[in-house]
Design an enzyme around this catalytic site. Structure first.
Site, short mmCIF file in Angstrom:
data_model
loop_
_atom_site.label_atom_id
_atom_site.label_comp_id
_atom_site.label_asym_id
_atom_site.label_seq_id
_atom_site.Cartn_x
_atom_site.Cartn_y
_atom_site.Cartn_z
CB SER A 35 4.55 -1.53 7.32
OG SER A 35 3.47 -1.41 6.45
CG HIS A 84 6.95 -4.15 4.57
ND1 HIS A 84 7.20 -5.31 3.94
CD2 HIS A 84 5.76 -4.32 4.92
CE1 HIS A 84 6.41 -6.25 3.84
NE2 HIS A 84 5.27 -5.42 4.20
CG ASP A 111 2.34 -3.63 3.66
OD1 ASP A 111 2.77 -4.84 3.30
OD2 ASP A 111 2.45 -3.00 4.51
CG HIS A 125 3.63 -7.98 1.81
ND1 HIS A 125 3.27 -7.84 2.99
CD2 HIS A 125 3.01 -9.17 1.17
CE1 HIS A 125 2.49 -8.69 3.25
NE2 HIS A 125 2.39 -9.59 2.05
CG MET A 132 1.53 -12.68 5.91
SD MET A 132 2.08 -10.84 5.63
CE MET A 132 0.77 -10.05 6.61
CG ASP A 186 4.16 -7.79 7.39
OD1 ASP A 186 4.01 -6.94 8.04
OD2 ASP A 186 3.96 -7.76 5.92
#
Ligand SMILES: O=C(CO)[C@@H](O)[C@H](O)COP(=O)(O)O
Ligand SMILES: [Fe+2]
Length: 228
Positions: free
Chosen positions: A9, A34, A36, A68, A139, A177
């Site tokens: 991330s 990833h 965010d 995401h 999550m 995640d």
């Protein structure tokens, strides 16, 4: 084929050197980026948008970018991220007014579509849209921030999601995640995850390759245990 994908991330990367950070983590063996997206409305934080995704593509990133979305509503940003070069786009079902339509919008744009479940969001949202899912993202922290602790109850939810995926005829990735570290990734894989987001666990170390290699060694043990 490696059944397990590691997705750092970039929330925990050094944003002042983002292109270099992404190159470094991919060169260190990561599979997926990833990304965010937080809007200070759905979650109490504000991060990066489609322009940054597009900039990474222009910088030369060819790896899958896993967007995401922690935003509400979702459809306008879905369209923008399709144009910006996203590979996966996932959103939280309760943040969309029309879940089926938002999933279809993602696929119609040539991206892979997924739903994200907060720790207290029921999995039943998948009931009528399994055929439109490429990914289910669980999550294991409450969304909004990196560096939080893994919520252990997520392991049972992973097992349930794995059963639902295996019982279906669909090819759906199961991503986890939040709070994923070298010392818990094996147990998480054994519970059924195949795609692992890790932000602080990777970017807060000096040697990305050593961390990713250590995670892969743990995943290899899990692979043997579950007979993948
Ligand atoms: O979506 C989120 C947080 O809302 C995550 O992707 C985090 O960025 C993961 O960070 P770590 O828990 O791995 O530090
Ligand atoms: Fe995330």
């Amino acid at each position: 084929m490696n059944p397990y994908l590691i997705a750092p991330s970039i929330l925990s990367a050094d944003f002042a050197r983002l292109g270099e950070e992404v190159d470094n983590v991919l060169n260190a063996g990561a599979d997926v980026v990833h990304f965010d997206v937080m809007d200070n409305h759905y979650v109490p934080n504000l991060t990066i948008g489609p322009m940054v995704c597009e900039a990474l593509r222009k910088h030369g990133v060819t790896a899958p970018i896993d967007v995401h979305l922690m935003v509400s509503p979702v459809d306008d940003l879905i369209r923008m991220f399709i144009d910006a070069g996203a590979s996966y786009i996932t959103f939280h079902p309760e943040a969309s007014n029309h879940i089926d339509r938002s999933l279809q919008l993602i696929r119609d744009g040539g991206c892979k579509a997924g739903l994200v479940f907060n720790p207290a969001t029921p999995l039943s949202y998948i009931d009528h849209v399994m055929d439109k899912l490429d990914m289910i993202l669980l999550m294991s922290v409450n969304p909004g921030f990196g560096g939080q602790k893994f919520i252990p109850g997520t392991l049972d939810k992973l097992r349930e999601a794995r059963k639902r995926i295996d019982a279906s005829n669909y090819n759906i990735r199961l991503e986890i995640d939040g709070g994923v570290k070298t010392d818990n990734i094996r147990e998480i894989a054994e519970a059924g995850a195949d795609t692992f987001v890790a932000g602080s666990a990777i970017f807060n170390t000096d040697d990305y390759r050593a961390t990713i290699d250590a995670m892969r060694a743990e995943l290899e043990q899990a692979r043997r245990a579950v007979g993948q």
